[in-house]
Write a protein that holds these residues in place. Structure first.
Motif, PDB file in Angstrom:
ATOM      1  N   ASP A   1       0.852  -1.184   0.000  1.00  0.00           N
ATOM      2  CA  ASP A   1       0.000   0.000   0.000  1.00  0.00           C
ATOM      3  C   ASP A   1       0.892   1.240   0.000  1.00  0.00           C
ATOM      4  OD1 ASP A   1      -1.692   2.120   0.568  1.00  0.00           O
ATOM      5  OD2 ASP A   1      -2.704   1.105   2.219  1.00  0.00           O
ATOM      6  N   PRO A   2       0.735   2.124  -0.984  1.00  0.00           N
ATOM      7  CA  PRO A   2       1.593   3.307  -1.044  1.00  0.00           C
ATOM      8  C   PRO A   2       1.536   4.157   0.225  1.00  0.00           C
ATOM      9  CG  PRO A   2       0.067   3.266  -2.919  1.00  0.00           C
ATOM     10  CD  PRO A   2      -0.251   2.102  -2.045  1.00  0.00           C
ATOM     11  N   ALA A   3       0.384   4.186   0.886  1.00  0.00           N
ATOM     12  CA  ALA A   3       0.238   4.985   2.104  1.00  0.00           C
ATOM     13  C   ALA A   3       1.083   4.434   3.247  1.00  0.00           C
ATOM     14  CB  ALA A   3      -1.229   5.046   2.514  1.00  0.00           C
ATOM     15  N   GLY A   4       1.447   3.175   3.200  1.00  0.00           N
ATOM     16  CA  GLY A   4       2.214   2.564   4.278  1.00  0.00           C
ATOM     17  C   GLY A   4       3.676   2.340   3.963  1.00  0.00           C
ATOM     18  N   LEU A   5       4.125   2.727   2.765  1.00  0.00           N
ATOM     19  CA  LEU A   5       5.504   2.450   2.360  1.00  0.00           C
ATOM     20  C   LEU A   5       6.518   3.148   3.260  1.00  0.00           C
ATOM     21  CD1 LEU A   5       7.224   0.957   0.231  1.00  0.00           C
ATOM     22  CD2 LEU A   5       7.238   3.075  -1.083  1.00  0.00           C
ATOM     23  N   GLU A   6       6.315   4.418   3.530  1.00  0.00           N
ATOM     24  CA  GLU A   6       7.244   5.171   4.375  1.00  0.00           C
ATOM     25  C   GLU A   6       7.287   4.587   5.789  1.00  0.00           C
ATOM     26  OE1 GLU A   6      10.137   7.920   4.979  1.00  0.00           O
ATOM     27  OE2 GLU A   6       8.983   7.932   3.117  1.00  0.00           O
ATOM     28  N   ALA A   7       6.122   4.256   6.344  1.00  0.00           N
ATOM     29  CA  ALA A   7       6.065   3.673   7.693  1.00  0.00           C
ATOM     30  C   ALA A   7       6.779   2.325   7.732  1.00  0.00           C
ATOM     31  CB  ALA A   7       4.619   3.532   8.146  1.00  0.00           C
ATOM     32  N   LEU A   8       6.655   1.553   6.658  1.00  0.00           N
ATOM     33  CA  LEU A   8       7.348   0.263   6.591  1.00  0.00           C
ATOM     34  C   LEU A   8       8.860   0.478   6.593  1.00  0.00           C
ATOM     35  CD1 LEU A   8       7.315  -2.796   6.298  1.00  0.00           C
ATOM     36  CD2 LEU A   8       6.962  -2.473   3.837  1.00  0.00           C
TER      37      LEU A   8
ATOM     38  N   ALA B   1      10.772   6.708 -10.911  1.00  0.00           N
ATOM     39  CA  ALA B   1       9.834   7.765 -10.501  1.00  0.00           C
ATOM     40  C   ALA B   1       8.767   7.935 -11.578  1.00  0.00           C
ATOM     41  CB  ALA B   1      10.596   9.063 -10.285  1.00  0.00           C
ATOM     42  N   PRO B   2       7.521   8.122 -11.155  1.00  0.00           N
ATOM     43  CA  PRO B   2       7.062   8.481  -9.819  1.00  0.00           C
ATOM     44  C   PRO B   2       6.789   7.285  -8.897  1.00  0.00           C
ATOM     45  CG  PRO B   2       5.203   8.551 -11.283  1.00  0.00           C
ATOM     46  CD  PRO B   2       6.415   8.182 -12.121  1.00  0.00           C
ATOM     47  N   VAL B   3       7.081   6.065  -9.337  1.00  0.00           N
ATOM     48  CA  VAL B   3       6.885   4.895  -8.479  1.00  0.00           C
ATOM     49  C   VAL B   3       7.895   4.973  -7.342  1.00  0.00           C
ATOM     50  CG1 VAL B   3       7.007   2.379  -8.343  1.00  0.00           C
ATOM     51  CG2 VAL B   3       6.035   3.466 -10.369  1.00  0.00           C
ATOM     52  N   ARG B   4       7.413   4.874  -6.099  1.00  0.00           N
ATOM     53  CA  ARG B   4       8.298   4.892  -4.925  1.00  0.00           C
ATOM     54  C   ARG B   4       8.623   3.461  -4.543  1.00  0.00           C
ATOM     55  NH1 ARG B   4       7.331   7.786  -0.098  1.00  0.00           N
ATOM     56  NH2 ARG B   4       9.569   8.030  -0.141  1.00  0.00           N
ATOM     57  N   ARG B   5       9.902   3.206  -4.307  1.00  0.00           N
ATOM     58  CA  ARG B   5      10.324   1.851  -3.937  1.00  0.00           C
ATOM     59  C   ARG B   5      11.634   1.912  -3.178  1.00  0.00           C
ATOM     60  NH1 ARG B   5      13.085  -1.092  -9.023  1.00  0.00           N
ATOM     61  NH2 ARG B   5      14.447   0.589  -9.644  1.00  0.00           N
ATOM     62  N   PHE B   6      11.884   0.850  -2.422  1.00  0.00           N
ATOM     63  CA  PHE B   6      13.168   0.722  -1.751  1.00  0.00           C
ATOM     64  C   PHE B   6      13.549  -0.746  -1.664  1.00  0.00           C
ATOM     65  CE2 PHE B   6      10.190   0.750   1.885  1.00  0.00           C
ATOM     66  CZ  PHE B   6      10.581  -0.378   2.585  1.00  0.00           C
ATOM     67  N   TYR B   7      14.822  -0.959  -1.362  1.00  0.00           N
ATOM     68  CA  TYR B   7      15.354  -2.305  -1.181  1.00  0.00           C
ATOM     69  C   TYR B   7      15.786  -2.473   0.262  1.00  0.00           C
ATOM     70  CZ  TYR B   7      15.718  -2.246  -6.252  1.00  0.00           C
ATOM     71  OH  TYR B   7      15.432  -2.155  -7.587  1.00  0.00           O
ATOM     72  N   THR B   8      15.716  -3.702   0.717  1.00  0.00           N
ATOM     73  CA  THR B   8      16.261  -4.076   2.007  1.00  0.00           C
ATOM     74  C   THR B   8      16.763  -5.511   1.858  1.00  0.00           C
ATOM     75  OG1 THR B   8      15.843  -4.074   4.407  1.00  0.00           O
ATOM     76  CG2 THR B   8      14.079  -4.940   2.989  1.00  0.00           C
TER      77      THR B   8
ATOM     78  N   GLY C   1       5.691   0.807  -3.591  1.00  0.00           N
ATOM     79  CA  GLY C   1       4.469   1.455  -3.165  1.00  0.00           C
ATOM     80  C   GLY C   1       3.619   1.826  -4.360  1.00  0.00           C
ATOM     81  N   GLY C   2       2.466   1.226  -4.491  1.00  0.00           N
ATOM     82  CA  GLY C   2       1.585   1.536  -5.608  1.00  0.00           C
ATOM     83  C   GLY C   2       1.774   0.597  -6.772  1.00  0.00           C
ATOM     84  N   ALA C   3       1.364   1.059  -7.941  1.00  0.00           N
ATOM     85  CA  ALA C   3       1.382   0.221  -9.138  1.00  0.00           C
ATOM     86  C   ALA C   3       2.812  -0.176  -9.495  1.00  0.00           C
ATOM     87  CB  ALA C   3       0.755   0.961 -10.302  1.00  0.00           C
ATOM     88  N   ALA C   4       2.977  -1.430  -9.852  1.00  0.00           N
ATOM     89  CA  ALA C   4       4.281  -1.917 -10.269  1.00  0.00           C
ATOM     90  C   ALA C   4       4.654  -1.288 -11.602  1.00  0.00           C
ATOM     91  CB  ALA C   4       4.258  -3.443 -10.390  1.00  0.00           C
ATOM     92  N   PRO C   5       5.934  -1.062 -11.831  1.00  0.00           N
ATOM     93  CA  PRO C   5       6.343  -0.467 -13.098  1.00  0.00           C
ATOM     94  C   PRO C   5       6.024  -1.396 -14.272  1.00  0.00           C
ATOM     95  CG  PRO C   5       8.252  -1.177 -11.816  1.00  0.00           C
ATOM     96  CD  PRO C   5       7.055  -1.362 -10.949  1.00  0.00           C
ATOM     97  N   PRO C   6       5.775  -0.809 -15.457  1.00  0.00           N
ATOM     98  CA  PRO C   6       5.449  -1.649 -16.629  1.00  0.00           C
ATOM     99  C   PRO C   6       6.626  -2.470 -17.081  1.00  0.00           C
ATOM    100  CG  PRO C   6       5.576   0.683 -17.216  1.00  0.00           C
ATOM    101  CD  PRO C   6       5.774   0.580 -15.742  1.00  0.00           C
TER     102      PRO C   6
END
Length: 92
Positions: free
Chosen positions: A43-50, A68-75, A87-92
């Protein structure tokens, strides 16, 4: 989630969230891949909190702005496997 009795002796662990499942096995000679990884859509709304929760738990969070504009991170998990959180729609 519990593994079937016939597979339990093999080790590893299974996770579930809703209808989604992730099965992680054990390979004694395993070396984590540097690029291959699962990508989990959240959920994009929860990405930062995660990201904050993972950082608080001592894990490194690396934001990637290349899609961008897709927000993502790695861990990484405790064994060095790379995991991407999108967060949000996966890139094409």
């Amino acid at each position: 989630m519990p593994k079937p009795r016939s597979l339990a002796a093999r080790g590893g662990v299974w996770f579930s969230l809703g209808e989604q499942q992730l099965h992680v096995g054990i390979d004694e000679s395993f070396t984590p891949a540097r690029k291959a990884h699962p990508a989990l859509l959240v959920d994009p709304a929860g990405l930062e909190a995660l990201a904050v929760r993972l950082t608080a738990a001592g894990l490194e969070v690396v934001w990637d702005e290349e899609l961008a504009p897709v927000r993502r991170f790695y861990t990484s998990d405790p064994w060095g496997n790379r995991i991407e959180l999108i967060g949000g729609a996966a890139p094409p």
